[in-house]
Design an enzyme around this catalytic site. Sequence first.
Site, PDB file in Angstrom:
ATOM      1  N   ASP A 132       1.300  -1.244  -0.121  1.00 25.33           N
ATOM      2  CA  ASP A 132       0.406  -0.167  -0.061  1.00 25.33           C
ATOM      3  C   ASP A 132       0.843   1.181   0.046  1.00 25.33           C
ATOM      4  O   ASP A 132       1.549   1.117   0.605  1.00 25.33           O
ATOM      5  CB  ASP A 132      -0.874  -0.145   1.855  1.00 25.33           C
ATOM      6  CG  ASP A 132      -2.055  -1.529   1.158  1.00 25.33           C
ATOM      7  OD1 ASP A 132      -2.216  -1.647   0.183  1.00 25.33           O
ATOM      8  OD2 ASP A 132      -3.015  -0.992   2.059  1.00 25.33           O
ATOM      9  N   ARG A 133      -0.064   2.336  -0.537  1.00 24.88           N
ATOM     10  CA  ARG A 133       1.334   3.804  -0.555  1.00 24.88           C
ATOM     11  C   ARG A 133       1.511   4.253   0.700  1.00 24.88           C
ATOM     12  O   ARG A 133       2.736   4.235   1.075  1.00 24.88           O
ATOM     13  CB  ARG A 133      -0.047   4.617  -0.485  1.00 24.88           C
ATOM     14  CG  ARG A 133       0.788   6.254  -0.913  1.00 24.88           C
ATOM     15  CD  ARG A 133      -0.704   7.135  -0.808  1.00 24.88           C
ATOM     16  NE  ARG A 133      -0.712   7.460  -2.261  1.00 24.88           N
ATOM     17  CZ  ARG A 133      -0.873   8.021  -3.071  1.00 24.88           C
ATOM     18  NH1 ARG A 133       0.667   9.091  -3.402  1.00 24.88           N
ATOM     19  NH2 ARG A 133      -1.591   7.938  -4.148  1.00 24.88           N
TER      20      ARG A 133
END
Length: 291
Positions: A132-133
């Site tokens: 995830d970012r």
Amino acid sequence: MTRIEVKLDALTPMPVRAFLKAHQGISNTIWKRIKNSGTFAINGIICNATQASVKDGDIITYDILRPTDIVPEDLPLDIRYEDEWLLVINKPAGQLVHPTTKESCGTVGNALMHYFTSNGEAHAFHPVHRLDRDTSGLLLIAKEPQIQYQLSPKGCKNFKREYQAIIEGTLTPPDGLIDAPIARALPSIILRKVSPKGQPARTHYRTIKQGNGLSLIELELDTGRTHQIRVHMAHLGHPLLGDDLYGGNMDYIQRQALHAFRLSFKHPMTGENLVITAPPPADFLRIAADF
């Protein structure tokens, strides 16, 4: 251009397809791309891959690089391991892995395309898994599609991903397995939830230390569902610190306190057992140091 030196014990020639599947882990999909590329050659001579055979010492070359629209960008890369087949980077929190239609720059993909170009290497972007970012940590990238395939869940049975996370409260029991299917939380296209109608999802966890109402835990994934660790911890009533999407406390950190700290796998080409590690970044360590 992919270059493979044929190494065979037997003196009898072997069909190219059989060699590539048995010794290089080439999938049927990649084989189709190879034979239709128009670049397949043995010892520098272009030939029909479907009819060709190889013997010990032959040199196979082909180019099946797909055109890419990822724009190269000169961005920092924290490379923790690299060889001619793959590399592992330590991704910072806040960076996307792959460009999207809304965010086409600033990603790991942009940085790697610049890195490959600067080194005179013609590779596409083949991440083996995703982060995830706002999750920091280790990301494995293959330089060739067949390496990506061999390290995927279909081709690799011993690829281990381990994470560290910080949560509020105490897990009971302190170590265990979360076996809870995950599905989309409709109508949202982002949120996930535990649901009997979801895909199988299994997360192992163990408590490392506790203090000040917080716990440092380590987690290992058996499966790789979107937001798996975040959803499973929220399901237990202990969302990750900083994870506003799933109810985490935002007083300590402004992103989910999750870091991919160790990757373990058998190298698909050399057979070497690799273990690559990276410590958590400063925002994570600052919290962990207080308890």
